[in-house]
Write a protein that holds these residues in place. Structure first.
Motif, short mmCIF file in Angstrom:
data_model
loop_
_atom_site.label_atom_id
_atom_site.label_comp_id
_atom_site.label_asym_id
_atom_site.label_seq_id
_atom_site.Cartn_x
_atom_site.Cartn_y
_atom_site.Cartn_z
N HIS A 1 0.85 -1.19 0.00
CA HIS A 1 0.00 0.00 0.00
C HIS A 1 0.89 1.24 0.00
CE1 HIS A 1 -3.61 -2.36 0.75
NE2 HIS A 1 -2.95 -3.01 1.69
N VAL A 2 0.33 2.36 -0.41
CA VAL A 2 1.12 3.60 -0.54
C VAL A 2 0.59 4.61 0.46
CG1 VAL A 2 1.95 5.38 -2.12
CG2 VAL A 2 1.40 3.10 -3.00
N TRP A 3 1.31 4.74 1.59
CA TRP A 3 0.93 5.72 2.60
C TRP A 3 1.92 6.87 2.58
CZ3 TRP A 3 -3.56 4.00 3.12
CH2 TRP A 3 -3.87 2.68 3.43
N ALA B 1 6.83 14.20 -5.39
CA ALA B 1 7.11 12.99 -4.62
C ALA B 1 5.94 12.01 -4.70
CB ALA B 1 7.39 13.37 -3.16
N VAL B 2 4.71 12.54 -4.62
CA VAL B 2 3.54 11.67 -4.72
C VAL B 2 3.47 10.99 -6.08
CG1 VAL B 2 1.01 11.65 -4.75
CG2 VAL B 2 2.22 13.01 -3.04
N THR B 3 3.66 11.78 -7.15
CA THR B 3 3.61 11.22 -8.49
C THR B 3 4.70 10.17 -8.71
OG1 THR B 3 2.71 13.32 -9.32
CG2 THR B 3 3.63 11.80 -10.95
N SER B 4 5.88 10.43 -8.17
CA SER B 4 7.00 9.49 -8.35
C SER B 4 6.71 8.15 -7.68
CB SER B 4 8.29 10.09 -7.77
OG SER B 4 8.64 11.28 -8.46
N ARG B 5 6.18 8.18 -6.47
CA ARG B 5 5.90 6.93 -5.76
C ARG B 5 4.77 6.15 -6.43
NH1 ARG B 5 5.45 7.18 0.60
NH2 ARG B 5 5.09 4.97 0.10
N LEU B 6 3.75 6.86 -6.90
CA LEU B 6 2.65 6.17 -7.58
C LEU B 6 3.11 5.60 -8.92
CD1 LEU B 6 -0.36 8.56 -6.85
CD2 LEU B 6 0.27 6.46 -5.67
N LYS C 1 -9.43 15.38 -9.92
CA LYS C 1 -8.10 15.97 -9.88
C LYS C 1 -7.22 15.30 -10.94
CE LYS C 1 -8.99 18.40 -6.09
NZ LYS C 1 -10.36 17.92 -5.79
N LYS C 2 -6.46 16.07 -11.65
CA LYS C 2 -5.72 15.54 -12.80
C LYS C 2 -4.48 14.75 -12.40
CE LYS C 2 -2.86 19.67 -13.56
NZ LYS C 2 -2.46 20.69 -14.55
N GLY C 3 -4.04 14.84 -11.13
CA GLY C 3 -2.83 14.15 -10.71
C GLY C 3 -2.86 12.66 -10.96
N SER C 4 -4.02 12.03 -10.76
CA SER C 4 -4.15 10.59 -10.95
C SER C 4 -3.97 10.20 -12.40
CB SER C 4 -5.52 10.12 -10.46
OG SER C 4 -5.78 10.56 -9.15
N PHE C 5 -4.17 11.14 -13.31
CA PHE C 5 -4.14 10.85 -14.73
C PHE C 5 -2.82 11.28 -15.38
CE2 PHE C 5 -8.40 11.39 -13.19
CZ PHE C 5 -9.08 10.31 -13.73
N GLU C 6 -1.90 11.79 -14.56
CA GLU C 6 -0.57 12.14 -15.05
C GLU C 6 0.45 11.03 -14.81
OE1 GLU C 6 -0.62 17.00 -14.41
OE2 GLU C 6 0.02 15.71 -12.76
N ILE C 7 0.02 10.01 -14.07
CA ILE C 7 0.94 8.94 -13.68
C ILE C 7 1.32 8.09 -14.89
CG2 ILE C 7 1.24 6.92 -12.21
CD1 ILE C 7 -0.80 8.23 -10.30
N GLY C 8 0.35 7.89 -15.78
CA GLY C 8 0.54 6.98 -16.89
C GLY C 8 -0.08 5.64 -16.58
N GLY C 9 -0.06 4.74 -17.54
CA GLY C 9 -0.65 3.43 -17.31
C GLY C 9 -2.11 3.40 -17.71
N THR C 10 -2.75 2.29 -17.42
CA THR C 10 -4.14 2.07 -17.80
C THR C 10 -5.07 2.46 -16.66
OG1 THR C 10 -3.46 0.21 -19.19
CG2 THR C 10 -5.79 0.36 -18.63
#
Length: 469
Positions: free
Chosen positions: A287-289, A300-305, A335-344
């Protein structure tokens, strides 16, 4: 006399012990064991069917009571708001105001009557805006025999009063103790099970046991809410290495989704009981806490995700992009942050049936303990979950456009209202960019058309002159 009292006390203890044994035997044999293996004996389905019949009868009885005694309150069809709004665009509504001055908007001139449009919109927002409605409980058309919507309907007839009283006894004296017991067992097993699994080496067996423990615990907790969950399109379930995004109504959204599959949770680290649960869970599953200081560091959040998603063996991340709970009627800005990570991205739509209980958590009105008390004393949690086809970012599409496309798909599937407003307005002020959008829209009408008619391009100085405070 003393001997008689001792014998009487022994008999009472024997009866109490027997009742506890029967209670736990029924709970373990009929609820916990079937729940742990994802089985159902059909008891909850029969219970829901009986509830539907009772609520339908209560609605008809209220309607008949109102016909016999018109002074009694009666639930009426609810309008979309307290006031009737016009459905046209800004240009159309201003055109109506200018019609009495025989002045057309196409001339591109400012008219004093335009100010009445903004006055009206401002008053509408003060009286009954479309945003804050989403942060209060969803209104019901008919009474569901719960306190939140009663309006003293239980005084209409003796039979309705008896049914309402029996419902209170059943919910508080039978269902509540059963549910609180199951919740304690489920959370205790989650802490103990994940802690024990955490001591195993990182191999397939550990991952399998971790997923098994998580599924068992969440299924027990779901039974503790008398949850009836209908999952649709299971072929689209989130896969490992992906990102699951869903609309957010309640903290129990996690229990609802994790009842059908395991996810890697994302959130802020806590202390106390919640911290104990988080630390035990992360021992067996990645899990990511985040610490409070890390939450403010977007990079930092984007990098870990991103690192989590890059490992295709990791469980799918579960994210609620709205960032706050909405009242089961709408989907607000993602919020757009979840959609900047990449992936499906694997979209999921969640829709609760409000007849059996209000699942929405109004955090401004109830703390977590009060909210859970309301949940455990409601009739049941009935919810539909739709797994939508996976989505990826298209060529030339930025993160905001991708987020809006996913949001629209979720809203359409769940029968929810698609809103562009930010859910953070529950606590924050309106951003300046939203005000500027209205200003630009009006300036394009007043100055833009005039510029186009004269085939002169807009200059930066012209646009600045059209903005107002």
């Amino acid at each position: 006399m003393t001997d008689l009292c001792e014998v009487g006390m022994e008999d009472l203890w024997s009866i109490a012990t027997l009742l506890l044994q029967v209670w736990f035997s029924v709970m373990v044999g009929l609820i916990m064991i079937p729940a742990m293996f994802g089985l159902s004996l059909g008891v909850t389905s029969v219970y829901i069917q009986i509830l539907v019949k009772i609520l339908e009868w209560a609605t008809l009885r209220i309607q008949r009571g109102h016909r016999d005694r018109p002074t009694l309150p009666v639930p009426a069809p609810l309008p979309n708001g307290l006031i009737q709004r016009e459905g046209g665009s800004m240009e159309q509504e201003m055109g109506e105001l200018r019609r009495y001055r025989t002045q057309s908007i196409s001339r591109g001139d400012f008219a004093l009557s335009d100010s009445f449009y903004f006055y009206r919109k401002g008053l509408e927002s003060i009286v009954d805006d479309q945003v804050t409605q989403r942060f209060s409980s969803e209104e019901l058309v008919s009474w569901n025999l719960l306190t939140r919507t009663n309006h003293n309907f239980h005084y209409i007839s003796l039979r309705l009063t008896v049914i309402w009283g029996l419902g209170v006894i059943i919910r508080y004296c039978v269902l509540f103790p059963l549910r609180i017991t199951l919740a304690i067992i489920g959370l205790s097993w989650l802490v103990i099970g994940t802690t024990l699994v955490g001591f195993l080496p990182n191999r397939r067996v550990k991952n399998w046991l971790s997923e098994l423990v998580h599924l068992m615990c969440y299924r027990i907790c779901a039974r503790g809410l008398s949850a009836t969950i209908q999952y649709h399109n299971k072929k689209n379930k989130p896969q490992k290495g992906g990102i699951c995004v869903a609309n957010h109504t309640s903290p129990i959204d996690i229990v609802i989704l994790a009842n059908d599959g395991c996810y890697a949770m994302v959130g802020q680290s806590h202390s106390g009981l919640m911290g104990v649960i988080q630390r035990s869970m992360v021992r067996s599953c990645p899990h990511v806490w985040f610490e409070r200081s890390e939450m403010r560091d977007r990079h930092a959040v984007t990098s870990r995700l991103s690192a989590h998603v890059a490992a295709k063996s990791n469980l799918p991340i579960l994210i609620f992009p709205e960032g706050t709970c909405i009242n089961n009627t709408s989907v607000m800005m993602f919020k757009k942050g979840s959609f900047e990570i990449g992936g499906t991205i694997y979209p999921v739509a969640i829709k609760y049936d409000p007849r059996f209980g209000d699942a929405f958590w109004n955090s401004a009105k109830y703390n977590m303990v009060s909210y859970l008390l309301r949940m455990m004393t409601s009739w049941a949690i009935v919810v539909n979950v739709w797994y939508l086809p996976p989505m990826t970012r298209q060529e030339g599409e930025d993160a905001t456009q991708f987020a809006n496309r996913v949001k629209s798909a979720i809203a359409h599937q769940g029968g929810l209202l698609d809103m562009a407003w930010d859910g953070s307005l529950k606590r924050d002020k309106v951003k300046e960019e939203f005000k500027e959008q209205q200003q630009k829209m009006y300036s394009s009408m007043v100055v833009g058309k005039k510029g186009r008619n004269s085939q002169e391009p807009h200059t930066a100085s012209t646009r600045r002159q059209c903005h107002w405070n």
